[in-house]
Design a protein around this motif. Structure first.
Motif, PDB file in Angstrom:
ATOM      1  N   ALA A 406      20.294  43.822  37.049  1.00  0.00           N
ATOM      2  CA  ALA A 406      18.969  44.172  36.522  1.00  0.00           C
ATOM      3  C   ALA A 406      19.071  45.191  35.389  1.00  0.00           C
ATOM      4  O   ALA A 406      18.152  45.324  34.586  1.00  0.00           O
ATOM      5  N   GLY A 407      20.202  45.897  35.301  1.00  0.00           N
ATOM      6  CA  GLY A 407      20.365  46.893  34.235  1.00  0.00           C
ATOM      7  C   GLY A 407      20.706  46.256  32.891  1.00  0.00           C
ATOM      8  O   GLY A 407      20.731  46.943  31.863  1.00  0.00           O
ATOM      9  N   LEU A 408      20.989  44.945  32.909  1.00  0.00           N
ATOM     10  CA  LEU A 408      21.368  44.274  31.662  1.00  0.00           C
ATOM     11  C   LEU A 408      20.157  43.609  31.004  1.00  0.00           C
ATOM     12  O   LEU A 408      19.238  43.167  31.681  1.00  0.00           O
ATOM     13  N   ASN A 409      20.181  43.564  29.684  1.00  0.00           N
ATOM     14  CA  ASN A 409      19.120  42.874  28.943  1.00  0.00           C
ATOM     15  C   ASN A 409      19.704  42.358  27.630  1.00  0.00           C
ATOM     16  O   ASN A 409      20.871  42.622  27.318  1.00  0.00           O
ATOM     17  N   ASP A 410      18.877  41.629  26.870  1.00  0.00           N
ATOM     18  CA  ASP A 410      19.375  41.007  25.631  1.00  0.00           C
ATOM     19  C   ASP A 410      20.031  42.031  24.716  1.00  0.00           C
ATOM     20  O   ASP A 410      20.982  41.726  24.001  1.00  0.00           O
ATOM     21  N   ALA A 411      19.497  43.257  24.738  1.00  0.00           N
ATOM     22  CA  ALA A 411      19.964  44.264  23.784  1.00  0.00           C
ATOM     23  C   ALA A 411      21.313  44.884  24.182  1.00  0.00           C
ATOM     24  O   ALA A 411      22.014  45.410  23.330  1.00  0.00           O
ATOM     25  N   ASN A 412      21.676  44.814  25.474  1.00  0.00           N
ATOM     26  CA  ASN A 412      22.906  45.527  25.863  1.00  0.00           C
ATOM     27  C   ASN A 412      23.975  44.662  26.524  1.00  0.00           C
ATOM     28  O   ASN A 412      25.079  45.137  26.788  1.00  0.00           O
TER      29      ASN A 412
END
Ligand SMILES: Cc1ncc(COP(=O)(O)O)c(C=O)c1O
Length: 429
Positions: A406-412
């Motif tokens: 859940a800590g991951l997203n497109d930006a990172n």
């Protein structure tokens, strides 16, 4: 006269009879270690690096990395706020929580089985999933003559600590295949062998879905075999149901194991949390269900669970429970909630694919296990040293190599894959 003096001296309070009281009572207590998960969050907050990534604590974040209030929950909250004066007070709740909450929570866990199960099913509202586990473990520790518990190796860190605090004799059953440490998969033969040799009457902690920390769950067929072993060995299953709806995005699919045990009439505990599937982390709302042999056994168990509750926190908090009732008890909100769950689970699946792609690109080897695993966590297979190297570059995860997806997203996500790959390359030179 002398005898009266001696009696008077002996009956003086001990503090005034002691000539050398300890210089500092509290200072004489040994300091305890900081909780491993919250220590990662603290180090993340203290880290000055721009673009740092928090994959430690298991709390959902949206695609911008922000805490997420589910639209279904926001709607239930608004409905509560709109109640006329007196419509919602701050009175004490019953020790076991209100019946309407219990019924809603039972329906979610047991679905179509509920009607047949009701005469021997009891429920006590709890302080989230941890509180539900605490109730079950306390009851078992107080009354079981066996006093033994088994849990998977590895498991969520709080399980073992809780068993130890309750004075249970704890041991592990095998879970991950040691032959594939960098691509974690289930050692089903080892798991089954260990459960088969467990002492009769032992408590067995089983994670109902989205196993924490590994993201590796048994298949439906393997669950059937586990249930059969529990039956044969007369084990007492404690199903930790902290992620219903979060694993597959569907509450019915994720209820498979819970309903299997109930259907087979295996007396068991089911500890449920609304922290993850409703995003109600800080509201501390959960429930412990007891599937008993009959109505009398259920009543005995529930009466004792209420004693545990009364002597620890007395009554459950009401706000979170009212939100859960408002979501599960209203057809429109329930539909919205299922949509919310699909959205959260779907975003996590996408991040698994992106992380796997990034790692395969950067390392040139297969990271299929990342997309095979389910739920909030991925057990990457990174070593402690590699995790430390990631942290120095601003990517935070647990020392076991567990990443909260859940800590991951497109930006990172791409930058995270690069940091992980660099850490692996760095440790192999
Ligand atoms: C496997 C497992 N069980 C239970 C819990 C309890 O969570 P809570 O007390 O926040 O509901 C967690 C939380 O991370 C968990 O991962």
């Amino acid at each position: 006269m002398l005898l009266a003096l001696i009696v008077a001296l002996l009956s003086l309070p001990s503090s005034s009879s002691s000539l050398s009281p300890p210089s500092s009572l509290f200072g004489s207590f040994p300091a305890a270690a900081e909780d491993a998960v919250f220590a990662v969050t603290r180090r993340f907050n203290e880290c000055p690096l721009p673009g740092k990534v928090s994959c430690g604590v298991g709390a959902y974040r949206d695609s911008q990395g922000r805490p997420f209030v589910l639209p279904s929950v926001a709607s239930a909250r608004a409905a509560l706020a709109a109640l006329p004066a007196g419509g919602w007070t701050h009175e004490y709740q019953p020790i076991g929580g209100p019946p309407a909450f219990a019924e809603a929570a039972q329906g979610l866990a047991f679905g179509p089985l509920l009607a047949g199960l009701a005469p021997r099913l009891g429920s006590v509202q709890s302080l989230s999933g941890t509180g539900a586990l605490h109730l079950a473990v306390s009851l078992y520790a107080k009354f079981s003559p066996v006093g033994k518990v088994l849990f998977s190796d590895p498991t969520w860190g709080n399980h073992e600590a809780m068993f130890e605090a309750a004075g249970l004799e704890a041991s592990t059953y095998r879970y991950l295949d040691p032959a594939t440490p960098t691509t974690p998969s289930l050692d089903f033969a080892g798991l089954k062998e260990d459960l088969l040799s467990a002492p009769e009457g032992a408590l067995v902690l089983l994670q109902a879905c989205a196993h924490n920390p590994t993201g590796v769950d048994p298949s439906p067929e393997q669950w059937r075999e586990i249930a059969a072993v529990c039956e044969e060995r007369k084990l007492v299953p404690l199903l930790d149901n902290a992620y219903q709806g979060f694993a597959s995005g569907c509450v019915e699919t994720d209820a498979f194991a819970v309903r299997l045990f109930a259907e087979r009439k295996i007396p068991c505990f089911v500890a449920c949390s609304f922290a993850k599937n409703m995003g109600l982390y800080g509201e501390r709302v959960g429930v412990l269900h007891v599937v008993a042999e009959d109505g009398e056994a259920r009543d005995n168990a529930v009466s004792q669970l209420k004693i545990v509750a009364r002597t620890t926190y007395s009554n459950p908090p009401s706000f979170g429970g009212r939100i859960v009732e408002g979501v599960l008890g209203d057809a429109g909100r329930r539909e919205q909630w299922e949509e919310d769950l699909r959205g959260m689970a779907g975003r996590i699946v996408q991040m698994r694919e992106r992380l796997r792609d990034g790692l395969e690109r950067e390392t040139g080897s297969s990271w299929k296990h990342i997309t095979d695993q389910i739920g909030m966590f991925s057990y990457t297979g990174l070593t402690k040293e590699q995790v430390k190297a990631c942290e120095e570059k601003g990517v935070f995860m647990l020392a076991s190599g567990r990443v909260s997806m859940a800590g991951l997203n497109d930006a990172n996500v791409d930058a995270t894959a690069k940091v992980m790959a660099d850490a692996i390359k760095g440790s192999s030179v």
